[in-house]
Scaffold this motif. Structure first.
Motif, PDB file in Angstrom:
ATOM      1  N   THR A  44      34.275  60.746 -72.635  1.00 54.31           N
ATOM      2  CA  THR A  44      35.233  61.116 -71.593  1.00 54.31           C
ATOM      3  C   THR A  44      36.241  60.000 -71.357  1.00 54.31           C
ATOM      4  O   THR A  44      35.859  58.885 -70.981  1.00 54.31           O
ATOM      5  N   PRO A  45      37.546  60.278 -71.532  1.00 55.55           N
ATOM      6  CA  PRO A  45      38.547  59.267 -71.188  1.00 55.55           C
ATOM      7  C   PRO A  45      38.603  59.109 -69.662  1.00 55.55           C
ATOM      8  O   PRO A  45      38.571  60.093 -68.931  1.00 55.55           O
ATOM      9  N   THR A  46      38.637  57.866 -69.205  1.00 55.19           N
ATOM     10  CA  THR A  46      38.601  57.591 -67.769  1.00 55.19           C
ATOM     11  C   THR A  46      39.804  56.792 -67.271  1.00 55.19           C
ATOM     12  O   THR A  46      40.110  56.813 -66.096  1.00 55.19           O
ATOM     13  N   ARG A  47      40.448  56.094 -68.162  1.00 59.57           N
ATOM     14  CA  ARG A  47      41.562  55.222 -67.789  1.00 59.57           C
ATOM     15  C   ARG A  47      42.521  55.127 -68.969  1.00 59.57           C
ATOM     16  O   ARG A  47      42.185  55.518 -70.068  1.00 59.57           O
ATOM     17  N   SER A  48      43.695  54.559 -68.684  1.00 67.38           N
ATOM     18  CA  SER A  48      44.644  54.265 -69.752  1.00 67.38           C
ATOM     19  C   SER A  48      45.042  52.803 -69.663  1.00 67.38           C
ATOM     20  O   SER A  48      45.165  52.252 -68.571  1.00 67.38           O
ATOM     21  N   VAL A  49      45.247  52.200 -70.811  1.00 68.61           N
ATOM     22  CA  VAL A  49      45.720  50.831 -70.896  1.00 68.61           C
ATOM     23  C   VAL A  49      46.980  50.841 -71.750  1.00 68.61           C
ATOM     24  O   VAL A  49      47.021  51.478 -72.802  1.00 68.61           O
ATOM     25  N   HIS A  50      48.015  50.173 -71.265  1.00 69.80           N
ATOM     26  CA  HIS A  50      49.259  50.037 -72.022  1.00 69.80           C
ATOM     27  C   HIS A  50      49.679  48.574 -71.980  1.00 69.80           C
ATOM     28  O   HIS A  50      49.612  47.945 -70.925  1.00 69.80           O
ATOM     29  N   VAL A  51      50.089  48.050 -73.102  1.00 69.77           N
ATOM     30  CA  VAL A  51      50.770  46.760 -73.151  1.00 69.77           C
ATOM     31  C   VAL A  51      52.184  47.094 -73.579  1.00 69.77           C
ATOM     32  O   VAL A  51      52.402  47.648 -74.659  1.00 69.77           O
TER      33      VAL A  51
END
Length: 87
Positions: A44-51
């Motif tokens: 299950t995807p729970t968060r997103s991270v972007h640089v």
């Protein structure tokens, strides 16, 4: 200027996330991405991270704000976008 952005999904929003994923990617494509992706709890995807590479700190709210009028209000209740290397 590189920024690390962390977005936490609202509990129970997995179906909405899947429904709006393509629109989300289209919105995020306007930024210069260095890295991006979900964090997972099992499958299950729970968060997103972007640089992202942004011109200055004033540009950060565009990454952390509501990316679509079609998204449900509060889909991402917690978003943080800081210059890379800061805590």
């Amino acid at each position: 200027m590189e920024f690390f952005c962390y977005h936490r999904d609202r509990p129970g929003s997995a179906a909405l996330r899947g429904e709006l994923l393509e629109e989300h990617w289209s919105y995020m494509d306007r930024f210069t991405m260095i890295a991006r992706g979900p964090t997972m709890d099992g499958d299950t995807p729970t968060r997103s991270v972007h640089v992202v590479d942004l011109p200055d700190p004033a540009a950060a709210p565009a990454v952390t704000g509501t990316w679509s009028s079609a998204s449900a209000p509060g889909n991402r209740p917690t978003s943080t976008c800081r210059p890379d290397g800061t805590s």
